[in-house]
Design an enzyme around this catalytic site. Structure first.
Site, PDB file in Angstrom:
ATOM      1  N   GLU A 223       0.786  -1.228   0.000  1.00 23.80           N
ATOM      2  CA  GLU A 223       0.000   0.000   0.000  1.00 23.80           C
ATOM      3  C   GLU A 223       0.819   1.279   0.000  1.00 23.80           C
ATOM      4  O   GLU A 223       0.480   2.230   0.708  1.00 23.80           O
ATOM      5  CB  GLU A 223      -0.927  -0.025   1.222  1.00 23.80           C
ATOM      6  CG  GLU A 223      -0.215   0.027   2.602  1.00 23.80           C
ATOM      7  CD  GLU A 223       0.167  -1.318   3.196  1.00 23.80           C
ATOM      8  OE1 GLU A 223       0.395  -2.270   2.423  1.00 23.80           O
ATOM      9  OE2 GLU A 223       0.258  -1.421   4.431  1.00 23.80           O
TER      10      GLU A 223
ATOM     11  N   HIS B 296      -8.066  -3.998  -1.212  1.00 25.58           N
ATOM     12  CA  HIS B 296      -7.268  -4.103   0.015  1.00 25.58           C
ATOM     13  C   HIS B 296      -6.209  -2.992   0.087  1.00 25.58           C
ATOM     14  O   HIS B 296      -6.123  -2.273   1.081  1.00 25.58           O
ATOM     15  CB  HIS B 296      -6.627  -5.491   0.075  1.00 25.58           C
ATOM     16  CG  HIS B 296      -5.773  -5.717   1.284  1.00 25.58           C
ATOM     17  ND1 HIS B 296      -6.216  -6.420   2.388  1.00 25.58           N
ATOM     18  CD2 HIS B 296      -4.506  -5.327   1.583  1.00 25.58           C
ATOM     19  CE1 HIS B 296      -5.255  -6.457   3.302  1.00 25.58           C
ATOM     20  NE2 HIS B 296      -4.205  -5.797   2.838  1.00 25.58           N
ATOM     21  N   GLU B 297      -5.433  -2.866  -0.973  1.00 26.06           N
ATOM     22  CA  GLU B 297      -4.356  -1.859  -0.927  1.00 26.06           C
ATOM     23  C   GLU B 297      -4.932  -0.452  -0.871  1.00 26.06           C
ATOM     24  O   GLU B 297      -4.404   0.428  -0.198  1.00 26.06           O
ATOM     25  CB  GLU B 297      -3.386  -2.023  -2.111  1.00 26.06           C
ATOM     26  CG  GLU B 297      -2.746  -3.414  -2.246  1.00 26.06           C
ATOM     27  CD  GLU B 297      -2.205  -3.999  -0.949  1.00 26.06           C
ATOM     28  OE1 GLU B 297      -1.835  -3.233  -0.039  1.00 26.06           O
ATOM     29  OE2 GLU B 297      -2.173  -5.246  -0.830  1.00 26.06           O
TER      30      GLU B 297
ATOM     31  N   HIS C  80      -6.022   0.479   2.641  1.00 28.36           N
ATOM     32  CA  HIS C  80      -4.913   0.889   3.506  1.00 28.36           C
ATOM     33  C   HIS C  80      -4.710   2.404   3.494  1.00 28.36           C
ATOM     34  O   HIS C  80      -4.078   2.945   4.414  1.00 28.36           O
ATOM     35  CB  HIS C  80      -3.605   0.222   3.058  1.00 28.36           C
ATOM     36  CG  HIS C  80      -3.343  -1.121   3.670  1.00 28.36           C
ATOM     37  ND1 HIS C  80      -3.341  -1.331   5.030  1.00 28.36           N
ATOM     38  CD2 HIS C  80      -3.024  -2.319   3.109  1.00 28.36           C
ATOM     39  CE1 HIS C  80      -3.038  -2.609   5.276  1.00 28.36           C
ATOM     40  NE2 HIS C  80      -2.853  -3.232   4.122  1.00 28.36           N
TER      41      HIS C  80
ATOM     42  N   GLU D  90      -3.784  -4.435   9.247  1.00 28.12           N
ATOM     43  CA  GLU D  90      -4.266  -5.482   8.337  1.00 28.12           C
ATOM     44  C   GLU D  90      -5.679  -5.962   8.661  1.00 28.12           C
ATOM     45  O   GLU D  90      -6.434  -6.303   7.747  1.00 28.12           O
ATOM     46  CB  GLU D  90      -3.279  -6.653   8.299  1.00 28.12           C
ATOM     47  CG  GLU D  90      -1.869  -6.285   7.808  1.00 28.12           C
ATOM     48  CD  GLU D  90      -1.840  -5.708   6.396  1.00 28.12           C
ATOM     49  OE1 GLU D  90      -2.838  -5.855   5.653  1.00 28.12           O
ATOM     50  OE2 GLU D  90      -0.820  -5.086   6.032  1.00 28.12           O
TER      51      GLU D  90
ATOM     52  N   ASP E 128       9.176 -10.656   9.564  1.00 30.15           N
ATOM     53  CA  ASP E 128       8.991 -11.435   8.325  1.00 30.15           C
ATOM     54  C   ASP E 128       8.698 -12.906   8.617  1.00 30.15           C
ATOM     55  O   ASP E 128       8.001 -13.574   7.865  1.00 30.15           O
ATOM     56  CB  ASP E 128      10.256 -11.401   7.457  1.00 30.15           C
ATOM     57  CG  ASP E 128      10.505 -10.028   6.879  1.00 30.15           C
ATOM     58  OD1 ASP E 128       9.554  -9.222   6.831  1.00 30.15           O
ATOM     59  OD2 ASP E 128      11.657  -9.765   6.496  1.00 30.15           O
TER      60      ASP E 128
ATOM     61  N   TYR F   1      -4.855 -10.460   9.714  1.00 28.78           N
ATOM     62  CA  TYR F   1      -5.798 -10.148   8.637  1.00 28.78           C
ATOM     63  C   TYR F   1      -7.205 -10.630   8.977  1.00 28.78           C
ATOM     64  O   TYR F   1      -8.137  -9.855   9.160  1.00 28.78           O
ATOM     65  CB  TYR F   1      -5.354 -10.836   7.332  1.00 28.78           C
ATOM     66  CG  TYR F   1      -4.105 -10.256   6.721  1.00 28.78           C
ATOM     67  CD1 TYR F   1      -4.173  -9.410   5.619  1.00 28.78           C
ATOM     68  CD2 TYR F   1      -2.845 -10.563   7.225  1.00 28.78           C
ATOM     69  CE1 TYR F   1      -3.032  -8.889   5.043  1.00 28.78           C
ATOM     70  CE2 TYR F   1      -1.701 -10.037   6.656  1.00 28.78           C
ATOM     71  CZ  TYR F   1      -1.797  -9.201   5.557  1.00 28.78           C
ATOM     72  OH  TYR F   1      -0.670  -8.675   5.005  1.00 28.78           O
TER      73      TYR F   1
HETATM   74  N1  BES Z   1       0.988  -4.399   3.781  1.00 29.14           N
HETATM   75  C1  BES Z   1       0.748  -5.687   3.264  1.00 29.14           C
HETATM   76  C2  BES Z   1       1.981  -6.432   2.888  1.00 29.14           C
HETATM   77  C3  BES Z   1       2.946  -6.645   4.037  1.00 29.14           C
HETATM   78  C4  BES Z   1       2.487  -6.921   5.316  1.00 29.14           C
HETATM   79  C5  BES Z   1       4.288  -6.594   3.803  1.00 29.14           C
HETATM   80  C6  BES Z   1       3.396  -7.106   6.353  1.00 29.14           C
HETATM   81  C7  BES Z   1       5.201  -6.783   4.831  1.00 29.14           C
HETATM   82  C8  BES Z   1       4.752  -7.044   6.106  1.00 29.14           C
HETATM   83  C9  BES Z   1      -0.211  -5.651   2.085  1.00 29.14           C
HETATM   84  O1  BES Z   1      -1.211  -4.702   2.200  1.00 29.14           O
HETATM   85  C10 BES Z   1      -0.923  -6.962   2.050  1.00 29.14           C
HETATM   86  O2  BES Z   1      -1.603  -7.240   3.009  1.00 29.14           O
HETATM   87  N2  BES Z   1      -0.787  -7.724   0.997  1.00 29.14           N
HETATM   88  C11 BES Z   1      -1.501  -8.966   0.851  1.00 29.14           C
HETATM   89  C12 BES Z   1      -2.793  -8.659   0.144  1.00 29.14           C
HETATM   90  C13 BES Z   1      -3.894  -9.611   0.344  1.00 29.14           C
HETATM   91  C14 BES Z   1      -4.242  -9.855   1.769  1.00 29.14           C
HETATM   92  C15 BES Z   1      -5.125  -9.109  -0.391  1.00 29.14           C
HETATM   93  C16 BES Z   1      -0.639  -9.897   0.033  1.00 29.14           C
HETATM   94  O3  BES Z   1       0.421  -9.450  -0.430  1.00 29.14           O
HETATM   95  O4  BES Z   1      -0.957 -11.043  -0.129  1.00 29.14           O
HETATM   96 ZN    ZN Z   2      -2.517  -5.264   3.802  1.00 29.08          ZN
END
Ligand code: BES
Ligand code: ZN
Length: 637
Positions: free
Chosen positions: A308, A332-333, A336, A355, A410, A418
């Site tokens: 996002e 989703h993005e 955010h 999330e 990570d 989520y």
């Molecule tokens: N912000 C996140 C990605 C993220 C979270 C990167 C924690 C590093 C640490 C992003 O918004 C996200 O949630 N992406 C998901 C999207 C899905 C839930 C629709 C993905 O990448 O799968």
């Molecule tokens: Zn997210």
């Protein structure tokens, strides 16, 4: 920052409020904070200092970084960003004499202020956190400039050769800072509770275009020098840069897409509803506060589905399915922009505030734009992901306000923040009514706008809003259970979808041998129905059943990356070899961790599978992002 210091187990927890970032602080119910702190103490053996960022060395309470001015050259030959960052700080304590920044694998050449060298010391590196950079505060100045370069293997940047791009002609660079990787391409206070504005000059080979999580001018001249401005204070994990053979196509008044030429048209068509999503979200949750909202389509090695980055979400190309079936990622993005970018988690323990709220909003946006059926189907699939997470994670990792001390965020990434976060909000919605909950969200985003908040600050706000307004419907004990206990509280909402009833029937009849696969009525099934059909197959199917499914539904050759993923999971669990060529291709062309990691994990369970995984991994590795490598290398050792 608002800190509720925790004393050790079973001792009295005392909460105290210190220099809150919230300008308009709500009165805090100290008594309930106390009971909750005690409850938390019982769960962990030593006290968590709530609000402390255990993933940063920075000292924002003494000297706070407020603005960055970057001047960086992207050298695609050495795979380095080389240049400087001018840092502006605000002394929070009068006698503070040093500022501490986070770095990882950076070479620091010098630090200057007003033409004079400033003493600095780069401390020894920690595996998870990188190295602290201590800089003596220059006398009589609030700015200094750091001259530095990044490492070609920086954890937050991926340098792609032309062969790894869609066009095969030009190289590509993108950064991915969340959670703690901004420090690998900028020395800064890499904590989500520190918000900075930034300006940047980015120098690239002339044929390429640079874009950032900042003002991007779609009509900018392609001359190899690009200027950016992000005038709103953002946390470091939202600083982002990409450089490549990028072109722009408008989708709506405020929305557009940047992509390599080969993907531009298909991306713009797939995501053409972005503007409607934006308008729908604004109508419910308040004005979009970030000017434009554009998408950037990355090469397939992008390790996430989406990121996002403000004004410019970074998106995997694996969701361009041709039928808009996977566009909830865009919702989703976009969501955010409210939950995450406007109201931000103060520490990674509070990630669920980003999330969980975003996942809840995603469902609501999908309903507003595509209707109730889509909402219900996506909610059921999300709920099943949650159940799978609960079944596979330790109790401690099922807690929303998770204890991440000593761990790399990570390594702890899961569906809990989520889907459990979203289900918690759904329960509140159901208890007090949708309109009332929407009003609450609207005021929540406004109240904490451009602030970074802890779970405890959220709870304190809940106390003086919903918990007092709806004392007859909501109960503090239960809310604490949602946030501080593992599992799903008993009696939680269970999403249901009528559209899945027939799918269950079809699967059951086929499994019982009452119908053949090609006689099953599937003509009208949506991608979500297919996913539900496949994801709920029993663990074990025999060769004949698998061949029958594949022949009837062409699953091995599915172009939908989510359907292909679900099918390949089944294939690996049952060692269905006719799908392995496709599996190999899948693993070596996609770097999105959510899609490849479960396959590597499953393959690693048998010696044959592991040998196959090893081969695919070795071939794919040069093209994988550092995060995808570190997330999967354990499965192929
Ligand atoms: N912000 C996140 C990605 C993220 C979270 C990167 C924690 C590093 C640490 C992003 O918004 C996200 O949630 N992406 C998901 C999207 C899905 C839930 C629709 C993905 O990448 O799968
Ligand atoms: Zn997210």
């Amino acid at each position: 920052m608002k800190n509720f210091f925790r004393l050790s187990m079973f001792t009295l927890a005392v909460s105290l409020v210190a220099c809150s970032p919230v300008e308009d602080p709500s009165p805090v119910d100290t008594e309930s904070m106390l009971s909750q702190n005690v409850q938390n103490d019982m769960a962990s053996s030593s006290a968590i200092d709530v609000g402390k960022d255990y993933h940063s060395y920075a000292n924002p309470d003494e000297v706070l970084v407020t603005h960055l001015n970057l001047d960086l050259t992207a050298d695609f030959i050495s795979k380095k960003l080389i240049g400087s960052v001018q840092v502006t700080v605000k002394r929070q304590q009068e006698n503070a004499d040093e500022v501490i920044l986070d770095t990882r694998d950076l070479v620091i050449f010098s630090v200057t202020s007003q033409g004079n060298d400033v003493p600095f010391e780069l401390k020894a590196a920690d595996q998870n956190l990188g190295a602290a950079l201590h800089i003596k505060m220059p006398k009589g100045s609030d700015t200094f400039t750091i001259y530095y370069e990044t490492s070609p293997t920086a954890s937050g940047a991926q340098w792609l050769t032309p062969a790894q791009t869609a066009g095969k002609k030009y190289p590509f660079l993108f950064t991915q800072a969340q959670a703690i990787h901004a420090r690998s391409f900028i020395p800064l206070q890499d904590s989500p509770q520190v918000r900075v504005t930034y300006t940047a000059t980015i120098r690239t080979p002339k044929e390429l275009l640079a874009v950032m999580s900042a003002s991007n001018d779609p009509g900018t001249e392609r001359d190899g020098v690009y200027e950016f401005n992000m005038p709103q204070p953002i946390p470091s994990y939202l600083i982002a840069l990409a450089i490549g053979d990028l072109h722009f196509k408008a989708m709506g008044e405020r929305t557009g897409v940047y992509a390599e030429p080969a993907l531009l048209e298909s991306a713009a068509a797939e995501f053409e509803d972005t503007e409607s999503m934006l308008v729908a979200t604004e109508n419910k949750y308040g004005p979009y506060g970030w000017d434009r909202y554009d998408l950037l389509i990355l090469p397939p090695s992008f390790p996430f589905g989406g990121m996002e980055n403000p004004r410019l979400s970074f998106i995997t190309p694996t969701v361009i399915a041709g039928d808009k079936s996977l566009v909830s990622l865009i919702a989703h993005e976009l969501a955010h922009s409210w939950s995450g970018n406007t109201v931000t988690n103060a520490t990674w323990r509070d990630l669920w505030l980003n999330e969980g709220f975003t996942t809840y909003l995603t469902y609501r946006i999908m309903e507003m734009v595509y209707g109730e059926d889509r909402y219900n189907m996506e909610a059921v699939l999300g709920y099943q992901d949650l159940q799978a997470a609960i079944n596979s994670l330790t109790p401690a990792d099922q807690i929303l306000a998770i204890d991440l001390r000593g761990r790399n965020p990570d390594d702890v990434f899961s569906n809990i923040p989520y889907e459990k976060g979203a289900l918690f909000l759904r329960e509140i919605e159901q208890k007090i009514g949708r309109d009332n909950f929407d009003k609450f969200l609207l005021s929540y985003f406004e109240h904490f706008s451009f602030k970074s908040i802890t779970t405890d600050e959220f709870l304190a706000y809940l106390d003086v809003t919903l918990l007092s307004q709806y004392a007859d419907k909501l109960d503090k004990k239960r809310i604490n259970e949602w946030i501080f206990e593992p599992g799903i509280p008993e009696g939680a909402p269970v999403p249901e979808s009528d559209a899945f009833v027939n799918v269950d029937k079809a699967r059951e009849q086929w499994l019982a041998g009452k119908t053949s696969a090609n006689m099953t009525q599937t003509q009208d099934w949506t991608v979500h129905q297919w996913l539900y059909f496949l994801n709920n197959m029993p663990e074990l199917l025999n060769e004949k059943q698998l061949a029958e499914l594949d022949a009837a539904f062409s699953l091995t050759v599915s172009k939908n990356n989510e359907i292909a993923h679900s099918w390949l999971m089944i294939a690996v669990k049952n060692q269905y070899k006719p799908a392995y060529e496709r599996l190999y291709e899948y693993l070596t062309t996609i770097g999105r961790n959510k899609l490849v990691k479960p396959l590597y994990r499953e393959l690693s369970k048998t010696p044959d599978g592991k040998a196959f995984a090893k081969k695919a991994f070795e071939q794919a590795k040069p093209g994988y992002h550092p995060l995808t490598i570190s997330a999967n290398e354990g499965y192929v050792e």
